[in-house]
Design an enzyme around this catalytic site. Structure first.
Site, PDB file in Angstrom:
ATOM      1  N   GLY A   1      35.283  47.373  49.378  1.00 43.10           N
ATOM      2  CA  GLY A   1      35.047  48.191  48.191  1.00 43.10           C
ATOM      3  C   GLY A   1      36.199  49.062  47.740  1.00 43.10           C
TER       4      GLY A   1
ATOM      5  N   CYS B   1      34.502  30.616  21.898  1.00 42.21           N
ATOM      6  CA  CYS B   1      33.683  31.018  20.743  1.00 42.21           C
ATOM      7  C   CYS B   1      32.742  32.161  21.070  1.00 42.21           C
ATOM      8  CB  CYS B   1      32.901  29.817  20.245  1.00 42.21           C
ATOM      9  SG  CYS B   1      33.969  28.407  20.008  1.00 42.21           S
ATOM     10  N   GLU B   2      33.297  33.283  21.489  1.00 35.02           N
ATOM     11  CA  GLU B   2      32.514  34.488  21.742  1.00 35.02           C
ATOM     12  C   GLU B   2      33.411  35.682  21.446  1.00 35.02           C
ATOM     13  OE1 GLU B   2      29.875  35.109  24.661  1.00 35.02           O
ATOM     14  OE2 GLU B   2      29.613  33.027  25.296  1.00 35.02           O
TER      15      GLU B   2
ATOM     16  N   GLU C   1      35.907  45.016  55.501  1.00 31.16           N
ATOM     17  CA  GLU C   1      35.781  43.761  54.734  1.00 31.16           C
ATOM     18  C   GLU C   1      36.416  43.911  53.353  1.00 31.16           C
ATOM     19  OE1 GLU C   1      31.563  43.552  54.431  1.00 31.16           O
ATOM     20  OE2 GLU C   1      31.244  42.867  56.480  1.00 31.16           O
TER      21      GLU C   1
ATOM     22  N   ARG D   1      36.728  39.115  33.951  1.00 33.95           N
ATOM     23  CA  ARG D   1      36.528  40.546  34.181  1.00 33.95           C
ATOM     24  C   ARG D   1      36.493  41.395  32.902  1.00 33.95           C
ATOM     25  NH1 ARG D   1      39.249  43.602  36.662  1.00 33.95           N
ATOM     26  NH2 ARG D   1      37.555  44.683  37.696  1.00 33.95           N
TER      27      ARG D   1
ATOM     28  N   GLY E   1      38.356  42.971  49.987  1.00 34.29           N
ATOM     29  CA  GLY E   1      38.693  41.788  49.199  1.00 34.29           C
ATOM     30  C   GLY E   1      39.694  42.160  48.124  1.00 34.29           C
ATOM     31  N   ARG E   2      39.206  42.915  47.145  1.00 35.84           N
ATOM     32  CA  ARG E   2      40.021  43.265  45.986  1.00 35.84           C
ATOM     33  C   ARG E   2      41.320  43.979  46.367  1.00 35.84           C
ATOM     34  NH1 ARG E   2      37.752  44.247  40.994  1.00 35.84           N
ATOM     35  NH2 ARG E   2      35.776  44.531  42.080  1.00 35.84           N
TER      36      ARG E   2
HETATM   37  C1  LIG Z   1      32.083  41.822  47.877  1.00 32.97           C
HETATM   38  C2  LIG Z   1      31.951  42.288  49.293  1.00 32.97           C
HETATM   39  C3  LIG Z   1      33.068  42.776  49.974  1.00 32.97           C
HETATM   40  C4  LIG Z   1      34.418  42.921  49.330  1.00 32.97           C
HETATM   41  O1  LIG Z   1      34.416  43.863  48.309  1.00 32.97           O
HETATM   42  P1  LIG Z   1      35.805  44.344  47.661  1.00 32.97           P
HETATM   43  O2  LIG Z   1      35.398  45.315  46.635  1.00 32.97           O
HETATM   44  O3  LIG Z   1      36.458  43.153  47.090  1.00 32.97           O
HETATM   45  O4  LIG Z   1      36.609  44.965  48.745  1.00 32.97           O
HETATM   46  C5  LIG Z   1      32.902  43.133  51.288  1.00 32.97           C
HETATM   47  N1  LIG Z   1      31.703  43.045  51.913  1.00 32.97           N
HETATM   48  C6  LIG Z   1      30.601  42.578  51.281  1.00 32.97           C
HETATM   49  C7  LIG Z   1      29.327  42.490  52.007  1.00 32.97           C
HETATM   50  C8  LIG Z   1      30.695  42.190  49.950  1.00 32.97           C
HETATM   51  O5  LIG Z   1      29.600  41.753  49.315  1.00 32.97           O
END
Ligand SMILES: *Cc1c(COP(=O)(O)O)cnc(C)c1O
Length: 450
Positions: free
Chosen positions: A266, A371-372, A300, A339, A302-303
């Site tokens: 997150g 087309c949006e 965890e 996005r 990601g972004r």
């Molecule tokens: C989407 C997600 C993440 C990654 O979130 P980011 O905002 O990309 O860091 C980690 N854990 C779970 C359970 C998720 O659903």
């Protein structure tokens, strides 16, 4: 480089081209090559691969993985990082991160297979998600993955029954919903009590006790994930981890075993120039809430890892003067980068050619051909004149970019390229039109119709 004047309605002027480049260490711009990723001019990639094309920087991925690790080490935390594959599941991206020692957080069979194919061992994979199918759970058990994050009482029973019937033991963490407001976009808030994720924290002690009694399950800990693109300081993280810490103490007092705590992902990134917490602040929040428990923690992200490491390279199809505004129409669209349409997200847009980078700017709406009206990447953005064929890069498209793309308007999926120093390679072929039609068929009774 020129300093284009702001043309947005917002109170603060947009960052100019030089500021956008300076904030992204894998980007540079010079008078010969124009906009460059690591040592590869984007114009060279466009010439070789065409557009639209996603371009990822291996160096940026590595640097970000290391910076996060350093922040966790610096806070004295024993931590493992499980990259959230859903942000960008390209095998080459996963390979770079696996080589950095990152595990994977997966939410589907496809992501589990991608992580394994990229060389992530099962022993470093976490399976999250609110609706794992029996087929997915079977695969997770067969791969003997590190941890399954269970999101409901029903799922605990299902995992237990399946694992016991297969003679396996599932390592299970209980995902709790701490009911904190991450103050991010409503579509990516996951830690409020009204969201579908996890079990209410008040129910967690009883469920965790139940887990310890179920066959086929080894309870290994608790997990949270409160949302994505969290930039409003770390107070939401602090609140969530403090509640998690209290829960761990309560479970321990009840004599229940815990081996670790999963802190979720997150951490947000600055897409424009908004202040975003540094990994050190996140590490501080973890340490504050969980540091004295003596347990290893998991993250965890990601972004934060992948977002800034990628751009979407596109060409101008036409520049069109409307009644009230100038439109720059790209060959990339909302089916590629969703996005802006989905979250009203702001993405930096840089011209690629050396001349365009220093040319005078005026406001333009940057749109795709779909087309949006929602197929709009930016409104009133200060950009130079961009003739057909001119290249632009949409920044910070490395996460929730290619993975969210579709073939809407029967548009083939874009190619993906990995840059590593002076080298680059296509890491996903552009989908061809035959592939778009493959698998569709007209039933025989219609074939025969006049
Ligand atoms: C989407 C997600 C993440 C990654 O979130 P980011 O905002 O990309 O860091 C980690 N854990 C779970 C359970 C998720 O659903």
């Amino acid at each position: 480089m020129a300093a284009p004047l702001s043309a947005t309605a917002g109170p603060e002027p947009d960052p100019d081209f030089a500021e956008l480049v300076a904030a992204r260490p894998h980007l540079s711009a010079n008078a010969f090559d124009g906009l460059t990723v690591e040592e590869v001019p984007l114009a060279r990639i466009a010439e070789a691969v065409g557009t639209p094309t996603w371009v990822y920087s291996a160096g940026a991925l590595r640097r970000r993985a290391r910076a996060l690790r350093a922040a966790l080490d610096g806070a004295g935390l024993r931590a493992s990082i499980h990259y959230a594959v859903k942000a960008n599941g390209n095998l080459a991206v996963l390979r770079v991160l696996a080589a950095e020692g990152l595990g994977a957080d997966v939410v589907s069979e496809g992501e589990l297979r991608a992580a394994r194919a990229a060389g992530v061992p099962g022993s470093a994979i976490v399976f999250s998600g609110v609706g794992k199918t029996e087929r997915e759970l079977r695969l997770a058990l067969a791969e003997d993955i590190f941890q399954i994050n269970a999101e409901s009482a029903e799922e605990l029973e299902a995992v237990s029954a399946l694992a016991a019937s297969l003679g396996r033991t599932a390592r299970v963490a209980l995902r709790v919903n701490p009911d904190v407001d991450a103050r991010t976009h409503a579509k990516i808030t996951t830690g409020r009590s009204e969201n579908k994720f996890g079990v209410p924290i008040a129910d967690a002690p009883a469920l965790y006790a139940r887990m310890a009694a179920l066959p086929g399950i080894e309870p290994v800990g608790v997990a949270v994930h409160i949302g994505s693109q969290i930039t409003a300081g770390v107070s939401a993280f602090r609140a969530a981890y403090a509640r998690l810490g209290e829960l761990v103490r309560e479970l321990r007092a009840a004599g229940l075993p815990l081996q670790r705590v999963d802190c979720g992902g997150g951490l947000g990134i600055p897409y424009r120039d908004e202040p975003a917490p540094l990994p050190e602040a996140l590490a501080g929040a973890i340490r504050h809430g969980l540091g004295d428990l003596g347990l290893p923690v998991m993250l965890e992200p990601g972004r934060w890892i992948a977002g800034p490491a990628g751009v979407l390279l596109a060409s101008v199809v036409v520049q069109k003067q409307g009644a009230a505004r100038r439109f720059v129409v790209l060959d990339a669209a909302m089916n590629d980068l969703l996005r802006p349409a989905m979250y009203e997200a702001w993405h930096g847009i840089l011209p690629v050619s050396p001349r365009a980078l220093v040319a005078p700017c005026s406001p333009a709406d940057v749109v795709g051909p779909v087309c949006e009206t929602g197929d709009t990447f930016a409104r009133g953005r200060a950009l130079p004149a961009l003739d057909p064929g001119a290249l632009v890069a949409l920044l910070d498209a490395g996460a929730y970019g290619a993975v969210m793309s579709s073939t809407y308007n029967m548009r083939p999926l874009a190619a993906e390229v990995l840059v590593d120093g002076a080298r680059f390679a296509v890491v996903r072929d552009r989908q061809d039109h035959a592939a778009l039609l493959a698998g569709m068929r007209v039933p025989h009774w219609l074939e025969d119709a006049p």
